[in-house]
Design an enzyme around this catalytic site. Structure first.
Site, PDB file in Angstrom:
ATOM      1  N   ASP A  45       0.840  -1.199   0.000  1.00 27.39           N
ATOM      2  CA  ASP A  45       0.000   0.000   0.000  1.00 27.39           C
ATOM      3  C   ASP A  45       0.876   1.250   0.000  1.00 27.39           C
ATOM      4  O   ASP A  45       1.657   1.463   0.922  1.00 27.39           O
ATOM      5  CB  ASP A  45      -0.902   0.015   1.237  1.00 27.39           C
ATOM      6  CG  ASP A  45      -1.849   1.202   1.209  1.00 27.39           C
ATOM      7  OD1 ASP A  45      -2.805   1.154   0.419  1.00 27.39           O
ATOM      8  OD2 ASP A  45      -1.637   2.174   1.953  1.00 27.39           O
ATOM      9  N   TYR A  50       2.570  10.178   0.653  1.00 27.74           N
ATOM     10  CA  TYR A  50       3.537   9.670   1.635  1.00 27.74           C
ATOM     11  C   TYR A  50       4.961  10.136   1.302  1.00 27.74           C
ATOM     12  O   TYR A  50       5.859  10.040   2.141  1.00 27.74           O
ATOM     13  CB  TYR A  50       3.513   8.137   1.722  1.00 27.74           C
ATOM     14  CG  TYR A  50       2.177   7.563   2.184  1.00 27.74           C
ATOM     15  CD1 TYR A  50       1.204   8.369   2.760  1.00 27.74           C
ATOM     16  CD2 TYR A  50       1.878   6.215   2.036  1.00 27.74           C
ATOM     17  CE1 TYR A  50      -0.022   7.849   3.167  1.00 27.74           C
ATOM     18  CE2 TYR A  50       0.659   5.683   2.443  1.00 27.74           C
ATOM     19  CZ  TYR A  50      -0.288   6.518   3.004  1.00 27.74           C
ATOM     20  OH  TYR A  50      -1.502   5.993   3.400  1.00 27.74           O
ATOM     21  N   LYS A  78      -2.527   6.110  -4.290  1.00 26.33           N
ATOM     22  CA  LYS A  78      -3.692   6.986  -4.051  1.00 26.33           C
ATOM     23  C   LYS A  78      -3.521   8.382  -4.639  1.00 26.33           C
ATOM     24  O   LYS A  78      -2.430   8.965  -4.564  1.00 26.33           O
ATOM     25  CB  LYS A  78      -3.926   7.112  -2.534  1.00 26.33           C
ATOM     26  CG  LYS A  78      -3.942   5.774  -1.816  1.00 26.33           C
ATOM     27  CD  LYS A  78      -4.223   5.894  -0.335  1.00 26.33           C
ATOM     28  CE  LYS A  78      -3.925   4.589   0.384  1.00 26.33           C
ATOM     29  NZ  LYS A  78      -2.572   4.505   0.948  1.00 26.33           N
ATOM     30  N   HIS A 109      -7.692   9.329  -2.097  1.00 29.12           N
ATOM     31  CA  HIS A 109      -7.183   9.245  -0.724  1.00 29.12           C
ATOM     32  C   HIS A 109      -8.180   9.818   0.284  1.00 29.12           C
ATOM     33  O   HIS A 109      -8.379   9.254   1.365  1.00 29.12           O
ATOM     34  CB  HIS A 109      -5.846   9.993  -0.643  1.00 29.12           C
ATOM     35  CG  HIS A 109      -4.935   9.520   0.423  1.00 29.12           C
ATOM     36  ND1 HIS A 109      -3.576   9.494   0.298  1.00 29.12           N
ATOM     37  CD2 HIS A 109      -5.187   9.054   1.664  1.00 29.12           C
ATOM     38  CE1 HIS A 109      -3.030   9.045   1.415  1.00 29.12           C
ATOM     39  NE2 HIS A 109      -3.996   8.759   2.258  1.00 29.12           N
TER      40      HIS A 109
HETATM   41  P1  NDP Z   1      -0.307   0.564  11.915  1.00 27.90           P
HETATM   42  O1  NDP Z   1      -1.546   0.340  12.685  1.00 27.90           O
HETATM   43  O2  NDP Z   1       0.096  -0.400  10.856  1.00 27.90           O
HETATM   44  O3  NDP Z   1       0.869   0.760  12.969  1.00 27.90           O
HETATM   45  C1  NDP Z   1       2.175   1.043  12.588  1.00 27.90           C
HETATM   46  C2  NDP Z   1       2.993   1.253  13.853  1.00 27.90           C
HETATM   47  O4  NDP Z   1       3.007   0.059  14.635  1.00 27.90           O
HETATM   48  C3  NDP Z   1       4.421   1.618  13.571  1.00 27.90           C
HETATM   49  O5  NDP Z   1       4.836   2.524  14.576  1.00 27.90           O
HETATM   50  C4  NDP Z   1       5.157   0.293  13.719  1.00 27.90           C
HETATM   51  O6  NDP Z   1       6.480   0.531  14.147  1.00 27.90           O
HETATM   52  C5  NDP Z   1       4.345  -0.375  14.800  1.00 27.90           C
HETATM   53  N1  NDP Z   1       4.303  -1.850  14.700  1.00 27.90           N
HETATM   54  C6  NDP Z   1       4.169  -2.600  13.584  1.00 27.90           C
HETATM   55  N2  NDP Z   1       4.119  -3.913  13.880  1.00 27.90           N
HETATM   56  C7  NDP Z   1       4.214  -4.014  15.223  1.00 27.90           C
HETATM   57  C8  NDP Z   1       4.236  -5.104  16.119  1.00 27.90           C
HETATM   58  N3  NDP Z   1       4.157  -6.364  15.685  1.00 27.90           N
HETATM   59  N4  NDP Z   1       4.368  -4.849  17.439  1.00 27.90           N
HETATM   60  C9  NDP Z   1       4.464  -3.562  17.889  1.00 27.90           C
HETATM   61  N5  NDP Z   1       4.436  -2.491  17.080  1.00 27.90           N
HETATM   62  C10 NDP Z   1       4.327  -2.702  15.758  1.00 27.90           C
HETATM   63  O7  NDP Z   1      -0.424   2.051  11.351  1.00 27.90           O
HETATM   64  P2  NDP Z   1      -0.505   2.848  10.024  1.00 27.90           P
HETATM   65  O8  NDP Z   1      -1.223   4.084  10.381  1.00 27.90           O
HETATM   66  O9  NDP Z   1       0.823   2.953   9.387  1.00 27.90           O
HETATM   67  O10 NDP Z   1      -1.485   2.008   9.060  1.00 27.90           O
HETATM   68  C11 NDP Z   1      -1.056   0.980   8.186  1.00 27.90           C
HETATM   69  C12 NDP Z   1      -1.022   1.451   6.737  1.00 27.90           C
HETATM   70  O11 NDP Z   1      -2.333   1.836   6.294  1.00 27.90           O
HETATM   71  C13 NDP Z   1      -0.199   2.719   6.484  1.00 27.90           C
HETATM   72  O12 NDP Z   1       1.179   2.488   6.554  1.00 27.90           O
HETATM   73  C14 NDP Z   1      -0.730   3.127   5.125  1.00 27.90           C
HETATM   74  O13 NDP Z   1      -0.162   2.333   4.111  1.00 27.90           O
HETATM   75  C15 NDP Z   1      -2.217   2.857   5.295  1.00 27.90           C
HETATM   76  N6  NDP Z   1      -2.940   4.067   5.748  1.00 27.90           N
HETATM   77  C16 NDP Z   1      -3.888   4.623   4.912  1.00 27.90           C
HETATM   78  C17 NDP Z   1      -4.536   5.775   5.273  1.00 27.90           C
HETATM   79  C18 NDP Z   1      -5.548   6.379   4.367  1.00 27.90           C
HETATM   80  O14 NDP Z   1      -5.956   7.541   4.595  1.00 27.90           O
HETATM   81  N7  NDP Z   1      -6.020   5.665   3.355  1.00 27.90           N
HETATM   82  C19 NDP Z   1      -4.264   6.478   6.543  1.00 27.90           C
HETATM   83  C20 NDP Z   1      -3.323   5.771   7.396  1.00 27.90           C
HETATM   84  C21 NDP Z   1      -2.715   4.612   6.996  1.00 27.90           C
HETATM   85  P3  NDP Z   1       7.809   0.269  13.259  1.00 27.90           P
HETATM   86  O15 NDP Z   1       7.516   0.666  11.840  1.00 27.90           O
HETATM   87  O16 NDP Z   1       8.800   1.188  13.911  1.00 27.90           O
HETATM   88  O17 NDP Z   1       8.149  -1.177  13.400  1.00 27.90           O
END
Ligand code: NDP
Length: 304
Positions: A45, A50, A78, A109
Site C-alpha cells: 500500500d 507519503y 492513491k 485518498h
Molecule cells: P499501523 O496500525 O500499521 O501501525 C504502525 C505502527 O506500529 C508503527 O509505529 C510500527 O512501528 C508499529 N508496529 C508494527 N508492527 C508491530 C508489532 N508487531 N508490534 C508492535 N508495534 C508494531 O499504522 P498505520 O497508520 O501505518 O497504518 C497501516 C497502513 O495503512 C499505512 O502504513 C498506510 O499504508 C495505510 N494508511 C492509509 C490511510 C488512508 O488515509 N487511506 C491512513 C493511514 C494509513 P515500526 O515501523 O517502527 O516497526
C-alpha cells in the site's frame, strides 16, 4: 501456505494481508518493502502523499529482480487531494515514481479536494492558517475522472478511502462503476460497522488501515486484546490483524522493523467468542469484564 485472498467486484483478487508504507522514512522503506516481499507479502500500500513512492518502487524493483513476478504483487496507490482536478497527471506521477506501468488499485485518498495552486503542493493553507480546501470541486466529479482511468490499462481497479456511508451514497448515485475498495481506519476501537455493512451490501471490499492503532497506540496493550493473544499463544498484533481478516476485510500493517514485519504475518483463526469480545471494545462492554486498560482514556462511559 497459500496467501489468503479476497475477491473484488472486478473479479480480481486482493491479498488479505497488506504492507503499509505511511511514515516509513527514507532509507528504511526500500529495505522494508524488499524484505516484506521476500518473506511472502504480496500486497503493498502506497500513496503519492507519503512522499516515498520512489523508495517503495526501488524495493519493488529489487523484489522483481529477485524473481517475484509483477503480476503476483498487488500494488495500491492513491490520488492526493491537491490533484482532484488533475487525476491523470497524479497517476502518471505515482507510476513514474513507483517504476510501474500500472497499479492494481487506485484510490481517492480523501473525498476532499484541496487547492491545486495553493502555497504548498500537498498541504496548502489559507492566510489564516486553515486548510486550503477547494469547496467547488465535488468528490464525485473526481471519482468520475478516475473512472476514465480504467480504459487506459494503467489501473486495474479504482476505489475510495475514508468514505462514510453518506459520501458513498452520494458517489453511488452518480457513478457508473462501483468502487472496488473503501480503505478506512479500522480497529476494535473504531469498528465502523455501519460503513462495513453498507459496503458489504454494495459489493465494496473494505481494507482496514491503522489496524494496530498507528504509531504509539494503546491498542496493543488493551487488556482484552492481550488476553485473547495469551489464550491463542500469539502476539497482540496478530490478534489485531486477524480480527479484520475474520471480518472479511483486508488489512494493512506497517513496519520498518524486520522482526515485526515477519511477526505480523502470523494470522490467527479467531473463535466467535474472541470476535464478540473484540466487537464489544468500542462500546466499553468488556472493560468491566477484562479490567480497565493501563492507559487513561475517556471513552465517554459513565463508569470510567
Ligand atoms: P499501523 O496500525 O500499521 O501501525 C504502525 C505502527 O506500529 C508503527 O509505529 C510500527 O512501528 C508499529 N508496529 C508494527 N508492527 C508491530 C508489532 N508487531 N508490534 C508492535 N508495534 C508494531 O499504522 P498505520 O497508520 O501505518 O497504518 C497501516 C497502513 O495503512 C499505512 O502504513 C498506510 O499504508 C495505510 N494508511 C492509509 C490511510 C488512508 O488515509 N487511506 C491512513 C493511514 C494509513 P515500526 O515501523 O517502527 O516497526
Amino acid at each position: 501456505m497459500a496467501e489468503t485472498v479476497f475477491s473484488l467486484n472486478t473479479g480480481r483478487k486482493i491479498p488479505a494481508l497488506g504492507f503499509g508504507t505511511w511514515q516509513s522514512k527514507p532509507g528504511e522503506v526500500e529495505k522494508a518493502v524488499e524484505y516484506a516481499l521476500s518473506i511472502g507479502y504480496r500486497h503493498i500500500d502506497a500513496a503519492y502523499s507519503y512522499g516515498n513512492e520512489e523508495e517503495v518502487g526501488i524495493g519493488l524493483k529489487k523484489a522483481f529482480e529477485a524473481g517475484i513476478k509483477r503480476e503476483d504483487v498487488f500494488v495500491t496507490t492513491k490520488l492526493w487531494s491537491t490533484h482532484h482536478r488533475r487525476v491523470q497527471e497524479n497517476l502518471a506521477m505515482s507510476l513514474e515514481k513507483l517504476g510501474l506501468d500500472y497499479v492494481d488499485l487506485y484510490l481517492m485518498h480523501w473525498p476532499v479536494a484541496m487547492n491545486t495552486n495553493g502555497n504548498h503542493p500537498l498541504f496548502p493553507t489559507t492566510p489564516d492558517g486553515s486548510r486550503d480546501v477547494d469547496f467547488s470541486r465535488h468528490h464525485v466529479d473526481t471519482y468520475l475522472d478516475m473512472e476514465k482511468l480504467l480504459h487506459t490499462g494503467k489501473v486495474k481497479a479504482i476505489g475510495v478511502a475514508n468514505y462514510s456511508v453518506v459520501y458513498l451514497e452520494e458517489l453511488l448515485a452518480r457513478a457508473s462503476i462501483v468502487p472496488a475498495v473503501n480503505q478506512i481506519e479500522n480497529h476494535p476501537l473504531l469498528p465502523q460497522d455501519d460503513v462495513s455493512d453498507f459496503c458489504k451490501a454494495k459489493g465494496i471490499h473494505i481494507t482496514a488501515y491503522s489496524p494496530l492503532g498507528s504509531t504509539g497506540s494503546p491498542l496493543l496493550t488493551l487488556p482484552v486484546v492481550v488476553q485473547i493473544a495469551t489464550k491463542n499463544g500469539v502476539s497482540p498484533a496478530s490478534i489485531l490483524l486477524s480480527y479484520h481478516i475474520e471480518r472479511g476485510h483486508s488489512v494493512l500493517a506497517k513496519s520498518v522493523t524486520p522482526a515485526r514485519i515477519k511477526a505480523n504475518r502470523q494470522i490467527t483463526k479467531l473463535e466467535r467468542d474472541d470476535m464478540n469480545d473484540l466487537a464489544e471494545v468500542s462500546s466499553g462492554g468488556n472493560l468491566k469484564r477484562h479490567g480497565n486498560p493501563p492507559w487513561k482514556v475517556n471513552l465517554g462511559f459513565p463508569d470510567q
